[in-house]
Design a protein around this motif. Structure first.
Motif, mmCIF file in Angstrom:
data_model
loop_
_atom_site.group_PDB
_atom_site.id
_atom_site.type_symbol
_atom_site.label_atom_id
_atom_site.label_comp_id
_atom_site.label_asym_id
_atom_site.label_seq_id
_atom_site.Cartn_x
_atom_site.Cartn_y
_atom_site.Cartn_z
ATOM 1 N N GLN A 148 95.087 -27.550 -35.922
ATOM 2 C CA GLN A 148 95.036 -28.831 -35.232
ATOM 3 C C GLN A 148 94.152 -28.743 -33.997
ATOM 4 O O GLN A 148 94.169 -27.756 -33.271
ATOM 5 C CB GLN A 148 96.437 -29.285 -34.823
ATOM 6 C CG GLN A 148 97.370 -29.523 -36.002
ATOM 7 C CD GLN A 148 98.657 -30.180 -35.573
ATOM 8 O OE1 GLN A 148 98.687 -31.378 -35.324
ATOM 9 N NE2 GLN A 148 99.716 -29.403 -35.486
ATOM 10 N N ARG A 160 94.261 -36.916 -33.090
ATOM 11 C CA ARG A 160 94.340 -35.461 -33.216
ATOM 12 C C ARG A 160 93.961 -35.074 -34.634
ATOM 13 O O ARG A 160 94.580 -35.549 -35.602
ATOM 14 C CB ARG A 160 95.745 -34.962 -32.899
ATOM 15 C CG ARG A 160 95.808 -33.431 -32.755
ATOM 16 C CD ARG A 160 97.180 -32.965 -32.321
ATOM 17 N NE ARG A 160 97.141 -31.557 -31.914
ATOM 18 C CZ ARG A 160 98.212 -30.857 -31.566
ATOM 19 N NH1 ARG A 160 99.413 -31.432 -31.551
ATOM 20 N NH2 ARG A 160 98.087 -29.590 -31.208
ATOM 21 N N TYR A 162 93.369 -32.612 -37.930
ATOM 22 C CA TYR A 162 94.144 -31.533 -38.555
ATOM 23 C C TYR A 162 93.436 -31.048 -39.813
ATOM 24 O O TYR A 162 92.671 -31.779 -40.453
ATOM 25 C CB TYR A 162 95.558 -32.008 -38.912
ATOM 26 C CG TYR A 162 95.578 -32.999 -40.056
ATOM 27 C CD1 TYR A 162 95.624 -32.567 -41.382
ATOM 28 C CD2 TYR A 162 95.525 -34.371 -39.819
ATOM 29 C CE1 TYR A 162 95.611 -33.471 -42.434
ATOM 30 C CE2 TYR A 162 95.508 -35.281 -40.865
ATOM 31 C CZ TYR A 162 95.550 -34.820 -42.169
ATOM 32 O OH TYR A 162 95.523 -35.711 -43.215
#
Length: 455
Positions: A148, A160, A162
Motif C-alpha cells: 500500500q 490510497r 494498493y
C-alpha cells in the motif's frame, strides 16, 4: 421460354454430383445484381470463403431466404435493406426482437413468486457453474502480500493505492477512495461506512480516466469507502501479463476473482465497513463485473449497472462473455441474471438512446419490475433513461448513481459536488509503478503455467 445452355449460369459448373463451389464474394455480387441491393462484408474476406452448391441456395423470389441459405451454414449473418451487411456470427449479440422473444419465454416460466424462486435457484446455480471459479478461489494465497502507498489527502476524501496478491505472484492493483474524517471505531456499528466496489469498464484509460476518478472521489466525499481495480490485462496488470491476456479464455474468471478478492480484503482490512451496506456499480463491462461479483458474493445490498445488461447483448469481450453464463438454466440473459442475484434488493439501471440500452425502458425495465413485483417491491428497481446520450459514464449518469446511493446507502447527497474532486495523473494512482515484488509472475506464459496447476 427455353433456356439455352449458353445462357444458363450452371453450364460452366462441374457435372451434377460435384459441390458446385463458388467464392462467396462472387455469389454475393450476383445476389446484389439480382435483387438490386448493395452487399458489404465486415470483419472477414468473402474472397477466401467457398460456398458449396452456391447457386442452388438462391431463391429468386426471396432475398431473405437467399441470404439465410447462403450465410447461415457458413456461420455468417446479415442485416439491412438496400444496403446489406454480412459479418461473422456473434454469439454474444442478438437483435432487440430476439431479446423480446427471450424475455417473453422466460417470463412465461414463472407466474408467481414460488415459481420464480425455483427458477432463481436454477439460474444462480447455472451461472456459478458456468463461471467455474472454484479452482481459482482455491488457488488464492492464504496470506497474500499487500503493498500500500501513503494515504493522500484531498478535499473531503483520501486516496490510497494498493497491490493485492491473489494467485501466487499475481497482483491486482487499484485505489481506495475514503472519506477524509477521523478514523471510526470498529466497535460502533452505527458509525461504519458503506462499501462501494466499482470494476472499471473498457473505455480508454480504464480506471485512470477522468469520469471514473470523479465517480470514485465523489462517492468517498459522500461518505462511502469506494474501491476500484485494474481490468485484468489493463493498467498495471498489462505490465505483468500483457494486454493479450485480457482476451484469453480465463480473463472472465480472473476478473471475477479479482473483484471478489479485493472485496474480501477490504472488508477484513478495515474496521469501518458496514457489511450490511455493500454495493457495486460499473459502466459497460464494469456493469457486467459488478453483477458477477454480486453473483458470487451474497453480501451486496444494492447494485447500479450503467449502460449495459440488456437481453440481446452480452458484451462481446472474453472478459464478459468468455464463460457461458447466459446459458444457465436452459437459457437466460443478463436481465434475468440481474433479477436472480438482486431481487428484491434496490437496483438502478441507467440507459441511453445511443447504444444497445435504448431498449431498456420498453423491454428490460418492465420485465424487471414484474419480477420485483413478486415481492411487492416494484419501486426498488429503478431505471434512469437518457435518450439523447450515448455510451459513456457521463455527468448525468453519474448523478443518477449518486442519487441512488444517497437513498439506498444513506450517503450525504449534499457532498455530491464533483468540482471539489481532483483528477490525478495515471502514475499517481499506480501502486507498484513498475517495481514488481520478487517472485511476481511477469508474463502471460508464466500465468498460464500457474493456472494449469490450480487445485
Amino acid at each position: 421460354m427455353v433456356c439455352s445452355l449458353a445462357a444458363c449460369p450452371l453450364a460452366a459448373q462441374p457435372a451434377l454430383g460435384e459441390r458446385f463451389e463458388r467464392p462467396l464474394s462472387a455469389v454475393l455480387a450476383d445476389v446484389g445484381t439480382r435483387f438490386g441491393v448493395q452487399v458489404v462484408c465486415k470483419r472477414f474476406s468473402a474472397d477466401t470463403v467457398r460456398v458449396p452448391y452456391a447457386d442452388f441456395r438462391v431463391r429468386p423470389y426471396s432475398l431473405s431466404e437467399t441470404m439465410d441459405n447462403l450465410l447461415h451454414p457458413l456461420g455468417l449473418v446479415w442485416s439491412g435493406g438496400k444496403r446489406i451487411t454480412v459479418q461473422p456470427y456473434e454469439y454474444y449479440r442478438r437483435t432487440v426482437a430476439d431479446g423480446e422473444k427471450l424475455l417473453a419465454w422466460l417470463a412465461a416460466q414463472y407466474a408467481d413468486r414460488a415459481a420464480w424462486e425455483e427458477r432463481r435457484r436454477q439460474v444462480l446455480a447455472g451461472v456459478r457453474g458456468a463461471l467455474a471459479l472454484d479452482p481459482f478461489l482455491r488457488g488464492l494465497v492464504a496470506q497474500p502480500r499487500v503493498i500500500q502507498g501513503p494515504e493522500e489527502p484531498h478535499d473531503g476524501y483520501t486516496t490510497r493505492n494498493y497491490a493485492l496478491e491473489t494467485l501466487p505472484g499475481v497482483y491486482v492493483c487499484g485505489t481506495v477512495y475514503a472519506p477524509r474524517t477521523a478514523p471510526l471505531s470498529g466497535r460502533n456499528p452505527a458509525a461504519r461506512r458503506p462499501l462501494i466496489v466499482a470494476p472499471s469498464g473498457h473505455w480508454p484509460g480504464g480506471r485512470y480516466r477522468e469520469d471514473h476518478q470523479r465517480l470514485m472521489a465523489t462517492l468517498a466525499r459522500m461518505g462511502a469507502v469506494a474501491v476500484d481495480m485494474d481490468i485484468f490485462g489493463w493498467g498495471e496488470s498489462e505490465q505483468q501479463v500483457g494486454r493479450e491476456a485480457h482476451t484469453a479464455p480465463y480473463a472472465m474468471q480472473m476478473q471475477v476473482l479479482w473483484s471478489k478478492a479485493v472485496t474480501d480484503w477490504i472488508v477484513a482490512a478495515r474496521c469501518d465497513i458496514d457489511t450490511a451496506r455493500m454495493a457495486a456499480t460499473g459502466g459497460s463491462g464494469g456493469a457486467t463485473h459488478a453483477l458477477l461479483l454480486a453473483a458470487v458474493d451474497g453480501r451486496f445490498a444494492a447494485l447500479a449497472p450503467v449502460v449495459h445488461l440488456v437481453s440481446h447483448f452480452d458484451g462481446g469481450c472474453p472478459c464478459e462473455s468468455g464463460r457461458p453464463v447466459t446459458l444457465a438454466a436452459g437459457g437466460s440473459c443478463m436481465p434475468e441474471i440481474l433479477a436472480a442475484v438482486c431481487a428484491p434488493k434496490p437496483v438502478l439501471t441507467v440507459s441511453d438512446g445511443g447504444d444497445w440500452t435504448a431498449s431498456y425502458p420498453a423491454l428490460e425495465y418492465p420485465y424487471l419490475r414484474c419480477i420485483w413485483g413478486f415481492y411487492g417491491a416494484q419501486e426498488a428497481v429503478r431505471n434512469v433513461h437518457l435518450p439523447d446520450e450515448r455510451h459513456d459514464f457521463g455527468p448525468n449518469k453519474r448523478r443518477a448513481v449518486y442519487d441512488f446511493f444517497a437513498r439506498t446507502l444513506g450517503l450525504d447527497a449534499l457532498q455530491a459536488d464533483e468540482s471539489a474532486t481532483e483528477v490525478l495523473p495515471e502514475e499517481a494512482l499506480q501502486a507498484l509503478r513498475g517495481d514488481w515484488p520478487e517472485g511476481s509472475v511477469r508474463s502471460r506464459e508464466e500465468l498460464e503455467q500457474l493456472l494449469e496447476k490450480l487445485p
